[in-house]
Design an enzyme around this catalytic site. Structure first.
Site, mmCIF file in Angstrom:
data_model
loop_
_atom_site.group_PDB
_atom_site.id
_atom_site.type_symbol
_atom_site.label_atom_id
_atom_site.label_comp_id
_atom_site.label_asym_id
_atom_site.label_seq_id
_atom_site.Cartn_x
_atom_site.Cartn_y
_atom_site.Cartn_z
ATOM 1 N N ARG A 1 -14.955 -13.591 -1.691
ATOM 2 C CA ARG A 1 -14.650 -12.735 -2.983
ATOM 3 C C ARG A 1 -14.429 -13.462 -3.995
ATOM 4 N NH1 ARG A 1 -12.262 -7.895 -0.976
ATOM 5 N NH2 ARG A 1 -12.213 -7.324 -3.253
ATOM 6 N N PRO B 1 9.547 -1.726 -7.581
ATOM 7 C CA PRO B 1 9.757 -2.077 -6.493
ATOM 8 C C PRO B 1 8.854 -2.935 -5.744
ATOM 9 C CG PRO B 1 10.554 0.257 -6.978
ATOM 10 C CD PRO B 1 9.474 -0.332 -7.829
ATOM 11 N N GLU B 2 8.844 -3.998 -5.321
ATOM 12 C CA GLU B 2 8.098 -4.772 -4.092
ATOM 13 C C GLU B 2 8.641 -4.793 -2.935
ATOM 14 O OE1 GLU B 2 6.232 -8.016 -6.137
ATOM 15 O OE2 GLU B 2 6.558 -7.315 -8.264
#
Ligand code: ZN
Length: 303
Positions: free
Chosen positions: A154, A2-3
């Protein structure tokens, strides 16, 4: 797993059932599901549910406590967790992998079912919940500048960075793949490069998440709504789980690679591989220092 759209769907359904209900008793049989520092769920007996909210992929239930009871119950569904709503008039048979139960004064029941037990339960004060969840804002809250700042500098691939719940919360494997396809960005693009397109990434994520919420989430295997029904967004996925199939945009063949140990789906034709700007030994950084577009490996600059 589940997101955000699946959790948002569950939260919306719980909002229709839970607020105003009084907890008679609550139990959790699998104590390994408690997040460190949690009070026992049985301490919630007598409390009344006030609100149901979502924080990233976590469900946060606010209670009106009696005396010194904890005021928050957090449920994280992990990989295979499910909250099942049982109205008093329609209590289902006890399912397999039932670990948690909350009984209400009118006879209704909320159940926590989780075959793989990667989810967690946390019971505590609002402050303790903040400390436990420690997650970044979700794509609907974060600003373009904030996202750009978090990606800037990053080197890690954008796929990994968007999965990192400290950077932005709520996204998982499915929706990151779908959002990157929408922006035409290769999943291995370094964060520093992707930061320049933070606005497009955010816009794509929001569009995809909105559509998935409307379709009540994506069911690949385990995700179920509170009444046991599946979501419907799986039929609208462009790349996730579709390796070998044709890209709906350019008819290229969708490929699967592994990034940060997660299966990653993209179209090599419209999501071009990131171009390399410097030699491995770091001797050539001309492209970056002159603020030029990075060149592919082996590119020769004309003099
Ligand atoms: Zn394509």
């Amino acid at each position: 797993m589940p997101e955000l759209p699946e959790v948002e769907t569950v939260v919306r359904e719980l909002r229709a059932h839970l607020p105003g209900r009084n907890i008679v008793r609550a139990s959790l049989t699998a104590s390994d599901l408690y997040r460190r520092g949690s009070s026992k769920i049985s301490a919630l007996a007598g409390a009344r549910i006030e609100r149901v909210d979502r924080r990233g992929k976590a469900i946060v239930i606010a209670l009106r406590p009696r005396r010194d009871q904890p005021a928050r119950l957090v449920v994280h569904l992990g990989m295979t967790g499910q909250l099942e709503w049982n109205a008093a008039s329609a209590i289902r048979e006890k399912p397999k992998h039932l670990h948690g139960r909350i009984h209400f004064s009118d006879g209704s029941e909320l159940r926590y079912i989780d075959p793989r037990r990667f989810g967690f339960i946390f019971v505590g004060t609002p402050e303790a919940v903040d400390e436990t969840l420690q997650m970044g804002p979700d794509p609907f809250d974060i600003t373009v500048e904030e996202l750009a700042q978090r990606l800037f500098g990053r080197k890690a691939p954008i796929k990994s960075l968007l999965l990192d719940q400290h950077i932005v919360s709520g996204l998982g494997n499915i929706y990151v793949d779908e959002a990157l396809h929408r922006v035409k960005m290769h999943p291995l693009t370094p964060g520093s490069r992707a930061a320049k397109q933070a606005a497009e990434i955010l816009d794509a994520a929001r569009v995809i998440l909105d559509r998935a919420i409307t379709a009540r989430g994506t069911t690949i295997r385990d995700y179920r709504r509170t009444d046991g029904a599946t979501g419907e967004f799986q039929i609208k996925l462009s790349v996730y789980g579709r390796d070998g199939e044709k890209c709906p945009r350019c008819a290229g063949t969708i490929k699967r690679i592994v990034v940060s140990q997660r299966g990653t789906h993209f179209c090599p034709r419209c999501q071009r591989a990131p171009r390399v700007s410097a030699k491995k030994d770091g001797t050539s950084r001309a492209g970056r220092s002159r603020r030029e577009a990075p060149r592919p490996a082996g590119y020769k600059q004309s003099r």
